[in-house]
Design an enzyme around this catalytic site. Sequence first.
Site, PDB file in Angstrom:
ATOM      1  N   ASP A  10      -3.716  21.134  -5.279  1.00  0.00           N
ATOM      2  CA  ASP A  10      -4.420  20.122  -6.050  1.00  0.00           C
ATOM      3  C   ASP A  10      -5.898  20.245  -5.704  1.00  0.00           C
ATOM      4  O   ASP A  10      -6.281  21.000  -4.804  1.00  0.00           O
ATOM      5  CB  ASP A  10      -3.897  18.718  -5.725  1.00  0.00           C
ATOM      6  CG  ASP A  10      -4.554  17.638  -6.567  1.00  0.00           C
ATOM      7  OD1 ASP A  10      -4.748  17.865  -7.779  1.00  0.00           O
ATOM      8  OD2 ASP A  10      -4.889  16.572  -6.025  1.00  0.00           O
ATOM      9  N   SER A  11      -6.718  19.455  -6.385  1.00  0.00           N
ATOM     10  CA  SER A  11      -8.154  19.499  -6.131  1.00  0.00           C
ATOM     11  C   SER A  11      -8.537  18.800  -4.832  1.00  0.00           C
ATOM     12  O   SER A  11      -9.658  18.985  -4.350  1.00  0.00           O
ATOM     13  CB  SER A  11      -8.905  18.847  -7.296  1.00  0.00           C
ATOM     14  OG  SER A  11      -8.513  17.492  -7.433  1.00  0.00           O
ATOM     15  N   CYS A  73      -1.448  18.927 -10.101  1.00  0.00           N
ATOM     16  CA  CYS A  73      -2.726  18.572 -10.709  1.00  0.00           C
ATOM     17  C   CYS A  73      -2.511  18.413 -12.208  1.00  0.00           C
ATOM     18  O   CYS A  73      -2.182  19.392 -12.895  1.00  0.00           O
ATOM     19  CB  CYS A  73      -3.757  19.664 -10.430  1.00  0.00           C
ATOM     20  SG  CYS A  73      -5.356  19.390 -11.224  1.00  0.00           S
ATOM     21  N   GLU A 151     -11.209   9.877  -3.206  1.00  0.00           N
ATOM     22  CA  GLU A 151     -11.670  10.900  -2.270  1.00  0.00           C
ATOM     23  C   GLU A 151     -12.691  10.341  -1.268  1.00  0.00           C
ATOM     24  O   GLU A 151     -12.856  10.883  -0.179  1.00  0.00           O
ATOM     25  CB  GLU A 151     -12.281  12.066  -3.034  1.00  0.00           C
ATOM     26  CG  GLU A 151     -11.275  12.927  -3.782  1.00  0.00           C
ATOM     27  CD  GLU A 151     -10.431  13.807  -2.860  1.00  0.00           C
ATOM     28  OE1 GLU A 151     -10.922  14.192  -1.779  1.00  0.00           O
ATOM     29  OE2 GLU A 151      -9.270  14.095  -3.228  1.00  0.00           O
ATOM     30  N   CYS A 185      -2.336  11.886 -13.185  1.00  0.00           N
ATOM     31  CA  CYS A 185      -3.087  12.592 -12.140  1.00  0.00           C
ATOM     32  C   CYS A 185      -2.453  12.204 -10.809  1.00  0.00           C
ATOM     33  O   CYS A 185      -2.242  11.003 -10.554  1.00  0.00           O
ATOM     34  CB  CYS A 185      -4.559  12.184 -12.183  1.00  0.00           C
ATOM     35  SG  CYS A 185      -5.537  12.737 -10.760  1.00  0.00           S
ATOM     36  N   HIS A 187      -3.591  12.022  -7.930  1.00  0.00           N
ATOM     37  CA  HIS A 187      -4.421  11.115  -7.123  1.00  0.00           C
ATOM     38  C   HIS A 187      -4.048   9.653  -7.375  1.00  0.00           C
ATOM     39  O   HIS A 187      -4.147   8.819  -6.465  1.00  0.00           O
ATOM     40  CB  HIS A 187      -5.901  11.292  -7.470  1.00  0.00           C
ATOM     41  CG  HIS A 187      -6.591  12.392  -6.735  1.00  0.00           C
ATOM     42  ND1 HIS A 187      -6.491  13.712  -7.105  1.00  0.00           N
ATOM     43  CD2 HIS A 187      -7.409  12.371  -5.646  1.00  0.00           C
ATOM     44  CE1 HIS A 187      -7.209  14.459  -6.288  1.00  0.00           C
ATOM     45  NE2 HIS A 187      -7.782  13.665  -5.394  1.00  0.00           N
TER      46      HIS A 187
END
Length: 265
Positions: A10-11, A73, A151, A185, A187
């Site tokens: 994932d990012s 992702c 993040e 997503c 996240h």
Amino acid sequence: MDNRPIGIFDSGLGGLTAVMALRRLMPEENIVYFADSARVPYGEKSREELLVMARQDLDLLASFSAKAIIAACGTVSSNASHILEGYPLPVCGVLKPGIEAMARVPGRAPLGIIATAASIKAGAFRRALTEKAPGRQIIDLPCPDFVPLIESGHTSPEDPALRRAVEEALAPVKAAGAGALLLGCTHYGIISDAIRDYLGPEVALVSASDCVAEKTCRKLEALGLTGGSGETRYYTSGDAAAFSAAASALLGQEIHAEHVPAMEI
């Protein structure tokens, strides 16, 4: 027994929700996780950039002898599905499993999808759900503020900045009386408590991470590719110490990520 690891990328922190979901289902599996933190957020990248990054992330995990890969992702899954499906290893993205779960939601209430700006722009989530659940009203919304907040540590449902962002982004979902919301997503699973607090218990939250973990489990069992010692290794293209601290807090256990050089697009 196949002791090779399952690769997950994932990012940044979001894919850790897929790690947790897979670990609950397959505690014995070895996992290699790659957080491309140097290039987060993916949701602001162009489709051309995302195609290159998808291939790079897959190749990196393949270099660790992965037996299968989870593209944890939604942005990659919605923009680079042909790359994931054509890769010479079993690869599961989060789009299809999440959409399949949404299509099983009973009733006639509208169905909501939240994802990154790049995912919503690609239209893949909406097209897939329209095909699987014809006749249902669909509300698909980009939530560009969520990943930067997560993040940077704004994850508590009591966090004022997060609460404002959730209320502003999800007001159309609440106003429409949606029956379910897909967290497209990975996240977003980290802030599911804040989302649930705002929308209320009557709106079912469908986790793309849970769905892709379940699909991966079934696929590996069907292919006879299960086995391992329960080891998890973490890598990041960003600051290893910062990622380790954030991931440790999220996972509730101390982890130590190793740094890998950021890849050029």
